[in-house]
Design a protein around this motif. Sequence first.
Motif, PDB file in Angstrom:
ATOM      1  N   GLU A   1       0.834  -1.207   0.000  1.00  0.00           N
ATOM      2  CA  GLU A   1       0.000   0.000   0.000  1.00  0.00           C
ATOM      3  C   GLU A   1       0.867   1.254   0.000  1.00  0.00           C
ATOM      4  OE1 GLU A   1      -2.544  -0.273   3.436  1.00  0.00           O
ATOM      5  OE2 GLU A   1      -4.043  -1.420   2.319  1.00  0.00           O
ATOM      6  N   PHE A   2       0.326   2.333  -0.562  1.00  0.00           N
ATOM      7  CA  PHE A   2       1.008   3.625  -0.573  1.00  0.00           C
ATOM      8  C   PHE A   2      -0.026   4.729  -0.435  1.00  0.00           C
ATOM      9  CE2 PHE A   2       0.250   2.051  -4.831  1.00  0.00           C
ATOM     10  CZ  PHE A   2      -0.340   3.112  -5.489  1.00  0.00           C
ATOM     11  N   LYS A   3       0.360   5.822   0.212  1.00  0.00           N
ATOM     12  CA  LYS A   3      -0.521   6.974   0.406  1.00  0.00           C
ATOM     13  C   LYS A   3      -0.197   8.027  -0.643  1.00  0.00           C
ATOM     14  CE  LYS A   3      -1.087   6.469   5.379  1.00  0.00           C
ATOM     15  NZ  LYS A   3      -2.489   6.419   5.638  1.00  0.00           N
ATOM     16  N   THR A   4      -1.243   8.641  -1.195  1.00  0.00           N
ATOM     17  CA  THR A   4      -1.043   9.693  -2.190  1.00  0.00           C
ATOM     18  C   THR A   4      -1.674  10.997  -1.716  1.00  0.00           C
ATOM     19  OG1 THR A   4      -3.076   9.500  -3.495  1.00  0.00           O
ATOM     20  CG2 THR A   4      -1.315   7.934  -3.984  1.00  0.00           C
TER      21      THR A   4
ATOM     22  N   ALA B   1      -8.398   1.418  -4.167  1.00  0.00           N
ATOM     23  CA  ALA B   1      -8.374   2.199  -2.930  1.00  0.00           C
ATOM     24  C   ALA B   1      -8.522   1.231  -1.764  1.00  0.00           C
ATOM     25  CB  ALA B   1      -9.502   3.216  -2.922  1.00  0.00           C
ATOM     26  N   THR B   2      -7.732   1.430  -0.712  1.00  0.00           N
ATOM     27  CA  THR B   2      -7.785   0.525   0.435  1.00  0.00           C
ATOM     28  C   THR B   2      -8.219   1.215   1.716  1.00  0.00           C
ATOM     29  OG1 THR B   2      -5.424   0.835   0.843  1.00  0.00           O
ATOM     30  CG2 THR B   2      -6.057  -1.033  -0.539  1.00  0.00           C
TER      31      THR B   2
ATOM     32  N   GLY C   1      -6.631   6.889 -12.625  1.00  0.00           N
ATOM     33  CA  GLY C   1      -7.161   7.682 -11.524  1.00  0.00           C
ATOM     34  C   GLY C   1      -6.983   9.175 -11.639  1.00  0.00           C
ATOM     35  N   GLU C   2      -7.116   9.730 -12.829  1.00  0.00           N
ATOM     36  CA  GLU C   2      -7.054  11.191 -12.961  1.00  0.00           C
ATOM     37  C   GLU C   2      -8.067  11.824 -12.001  1.00  0.00           C
ATOM     38  OE1 GLU C   2      -5.097  13.181 -14.777  1.00  0.00           O
ATOM     39  OE2 GLU C   2      -4.020  11.493 -15.648  1.00  0.00           O
TER      40      GLU C   2
ATOM     41  N   PHE D   1      -3.739   3.474  -1.376  1.00  0.00           N
ATOM     42  CA  PHE D   1      -4.023   2.658  -2.546  1.00  0.00           C
ATOM     43  C   PHE D   1      -3.035   1.505  -2.651  1.00  0.00           C
ATOM     44  CE2 PHE D   1      -5.371   6.966  -3.362  1.00  0.00           C
ATOM     45  CZ  PHE D   1      -6.642   6.818  -3.883  1.00  0.00           C
ATOM     46  N   GLU D   2      -3.360   0.561  -3.541  1.00  0.00           N
ATOM     47  CA  GLU D   2      -2.444  -0.500  -3.932  1.00  0.00           C
ATOM     48  C   GLU D   2      -2.694  -0.785  -5.410  1.00  0.00           C
ATOM     49  OE1 GLU D   2      -3.464  -3.840  -1.477  1.00  0.00           O
ATOM     50  OE2 GLU D   2      -5.300  -4.268  -2.583  1.00  0.00           O
ATOM     51  N   LEU D   3      -1.695  -1.356  -6.063  1.00  0.00           N
ATOM     52  CA  LEU D   3      -1.856  -1.801  -7.437  1.00  0.00           C
ATOM     53  C   LEU D   3      -1.911  -3.319  -7.448  1.00  0.00           C
ATOM     54  CD1 LEU D   3       0.633   0.449  -9.436  1.00  0.00           C
ATOM     55  CD2 LEU D   3      -1.853   0.609  -9.399  1.00  0.00           C
TER      56      LEU D   3
END
Length: 130
Positions: free
Chosen positions: A45-48, A73-74, A97-98, A105-107
């Motif tokens: 996971e990563f935060k944007t 989205a997580t 995700g524009e 999120f995660e991919l």
Amino acid sequence: MKRRLSRASVALFCACALSVTQAAQAHAASRTVNFNYSHLWLTPEFKTGGGAVHFTVKKCNYPERDMTVRLRATDGINTDIGTETIRCRAGEKAVIGEGLKPGTFELELGKLDDGKYFKGTGTISFTAPW
């Protein structure tokens, strides 16, 4: 009267210029990931800070094969944001995700489950959170 008006307009211009130059600048962040999977693989996971998420393939052992890149989205309930299909070759990029709001999120990287393993590296790029 004219002198007061010109002073007021100069002061307004200076105030606007100051607010523009002091506005917080968005900055980019990126994560390099190593993948090795036969069907599905989730990134950490990563935060944007909002905006689109980019995934760029750096290298892959099957450059002529397709892979899917799904953004999820997580925060709270997992929600699929979007999916792109790209080739698993260096330089291929998915942008998903524009206009996203900030979040976690995660991919999910995927491919046809044919018994072969995709092995390689990629970069996830996004706007860093504040």
